[in-house]
Design a protein around this motif. Structure first.
Motif, PDB file in Angstrom:
ATOM      1  N   ARG A 139       0.865  -1.166   0.000  1.00  0.00           N
ATOM      2  CA  ARG A 139       0.000   0.000   0.000  1.00  0.00           C
ATOM      3  C   ARG A 139       0.914   1.232   0.000  1.00  0.00           C
ATOM      4  O   ARG A 139       1.838   1.320   0.803  1.00  0.00           O
ATOM      5  N   ILE A 140       0.637   2.146  -0.895  1.00  0.00           N
ATOM      6  CA  ILE A 140       1.419   3.379  -0.995  1.00  0.00           C
ATOM      7  C   ILE A 140       0.550   4.527  -0.515  1.00  0.00           C
ATOM      8  O   ILE A 140      -0.519   4.788  -1.090  1.00  0.00           O
ATOM      9  N   HIS A 141       0.972   5.212   0.522  1.00  0.00           N
ATOM     10  CA  HIS A 141       0.197   6.316   1.063  1.00  0.00           C
ATOM     11  C   HIS A 141       0.258   7.509   0.108  1.00  0.00           C
ATOM     12  O   HIS A 141       1.315   7.791  -0.477  1.00  0.00           O
ATOM     13  N   ASP A 142      -0.854   8.194  -0.027  1.00  0.00           N
ATOM     14  CA  ASP A 142      -0.935   9.245  -1.039  1.00  0.00           C
ATOM     15  C   ASP A 142      -0.080  10.463  -0.732  1.00  0.00           C
ATOM     16  O   ASP A 142       0.054  11.365  -1.575  1.00  0.00           O
ATOM     17  N   CYS A 143       0.532  10.503   0.458  1.00  0.00           N
ATOM     18  CA  CYS A 143       1.443  11.598   0.772  1.00  0.00           C
ATOM     19  C   CYS A 143       2.822  11.399   0.132  1.00  0.00           C
ATOM     20  O   CYS A 143       3.637  12.326   0.118  1.00  0.00           O
ATOM     21  N   CYS A 144       3.077  10.222  -0.421  1.00  0.00           N
ATOM     22  CA  CYS A 144       4.390   9.906  -1.004  1.00  0.00           C
ATOM     23  C   CYS A 144       4.448  10.432  -2.435  1.00  0.00           C
ATOM     24  O   CYS A 144       4.488   9.671  -3.418  1.00  0.00           O
ATOM     25  N   GLU A 145       4.460  11.740  -2.564  1.00  0.00           N
ATOM     26  CA  GLU A 145       4.333  12.379  -3.871  1.00  0.00           C
ATOM     27  C   GLU A 145       5.524  12.091  -4.776  1.00  0.00           C
ATOM     28  O   GLU A 145       5.364  11.933  -5.996  1.00  0.00           O
ATOM     29  N   ASN A 146       6.726  12.041  -4.227  1.00  0.00           N
ATOM     30  CA  ASN A 146       7.907  11.797  -5.059  1.00  0.00           C
ATOM     31  C   ASN A 146       7.875  10.393  -5.655  1.00  0.00           C
ATOM     32  O   ASN A 146       8.121  10.202  -6.845  1.00  0.00           O
ATOM     33  N   LEU A 147       7.588   9.406  -4.813  1.00  0.00           N
ATOM     34  CA  LEU A 147       7.537   8.027  -5.288  1.00  0.00           C
ATOM     35  C   LEU A 147       6.442   7.858  -6.335  1.00  0.00           C
ATOM     36  O   LEU A 147       6.660   7.225  -7.385  1.00  0.00           O
ATOM     37  N   LEU A 148       5.267   8.424  -6.093  1.00  0.00           N
ATOM     38  CA  LEU A 148       4.159   8.287  -7.035  1.00  0.00           C
ATOM     39  C   LEU A 148       4.471   8.981  -8.359  1.00  0.00           C
ATOM     40  O   LEU A 148       4.125   8.468  -9.436  1.00  0.00           O
ATOM     41  N   ARG A 149       5.130  10.111  -8.290  1.00  0.00           N
ATOM     42  CA  ARG A 149       5.519  10.808  -9.522  1.00  0.00           C
ATOM     43  C   ARG A 149       6.508   9.967 -10.331  1.00  0.00           C
ATOM     44  O   ARG A 149       6.392   9.858 -11.560  1.00  0.00           O
ATOM     45  N   GLU A 150       7.466   9.347  -9.642  1.00  0.00           N
ATOM     46  CA  GLU A 150       8.469   8.544 -10.342  1.00  0.00           C
ATOM     47  C   GLU A 150       7.876   7.255 -10.903  1.00  0.00           C
ATOM     48  O   GLU A 150       8.232   6.825 -12.009  1.00  0.00           O
TER      49      GLU A 150
END
Length: 246
Positions: A139-150
């Motif tokens: 599960r990836i928390h939506d606050c992890c903006e850098n990881l989600l962008r990459e």
């Protein structure tokens, strides 16, 4: 051409993981690139890895990063909840500063932060991450903006006519992704191994396993617990025979 298609199915609203969940942290150092840090917590009851924190810092030396480490990255991690030492890119781990000749891990150690090298072949890392994603154990928390962008731009190298294709991703804008992969490489190869084993009073593991008499006897012999019941054997001991306790 995404390396991890379908990752967006596992994005959830952010929350603070319970303090008892084991934690992992990985760091990808950067010179001209950003310094990336990713934090994970393991819900062992359900066998799920939560990526809950993701930070990147530009143009900072170790002295300034240590302050961010303490205030923004590991401030809420108990000393007793570390799953393993924090991880650092193995290619940068032993790199020496040209002026002081200190290694990068040695610079962090001066501040009481001890990393271990995380240098695993890229194909192994991708295979492990794909396995966990396909098993729905991330599960990836939506606050992890850098990881989600990459993750959105993390793609395989394009194929070209007449050129043998190398099965590897484009090595660009993947700092948090690298940390994500290193974290998963510390976990069991089979995602089912994340589930915490629980035992009932008769030695039966909830989920299937039951201790044999030999296993129970061995646990007693190698334990310092004086409160355990007294053990007796049925006749002369022979390998493979059963024991009983009272």
């Amino acid at each position: 051409g995404l390396v991890f298609p379908g990752y967006d199915k596992y994005i959830i609203p952010s929350f603070d993981p319970p303090p008892e969940w084991p934690r992992l942290v990985a760091h990808d150092p950067g010179l001209s690139d950003p310094n990336a840090f990713v934090c994970a917590a393991i819900d062992k009851e359900n066998g799920v890895v939560h990526i809950y924190r993701d930070k990147q810092y530009e143009g900072m030396g170790v002295d300034k990063l240590v302050d961010r480490w303490n205030k923004e990255i590991v401030y809420d991690i108990s000393p007793y909840s570390w799953y393993t030492q924090p991880l650092m890119d193995g290619k940068m781990f032993g790199r020496r500063d040209r002026t002081s000749m200190q290694t990068l891990d040695g610079m962090w150690a001066q501040y009481g932060v001890f990393f271990k090298a995380a240098h695993i072949p890229i194909k192994d890392r991708i295979w492990r991450a794909t396995t966990y994603l396909q098993a729905s154990k991330i599960r990836i928390h939506d606050c992890c903006e850098n990881l989600l962008r990459e993750l959105k731009t993390y793609k395989w190298r394009p194929q070209k006519l007449g050129v043998i294709w190398k099965e590897e991703p484009v090595d660009k804008d993947n700092h948090s992704v690298d940390c994500f992969e290193w974290i998963l490489m510390e976990l069991p190869e089979n995602p089912a191994g994340l589930v915490l084993s629980a035992f009932s009073g008769d030695g039966t593991m909830i989920g299937g396993h039951k201790y044999t008499d030999q296993e129970l006897y061995a646990m007693h012999v190698f334990s310092d617990d004086e409160e355990r019941p007294e053990w007796t054997m049925e006749g002369d001991y022979q390998c493979g025979e059963h024991y009983q306790y009272s």
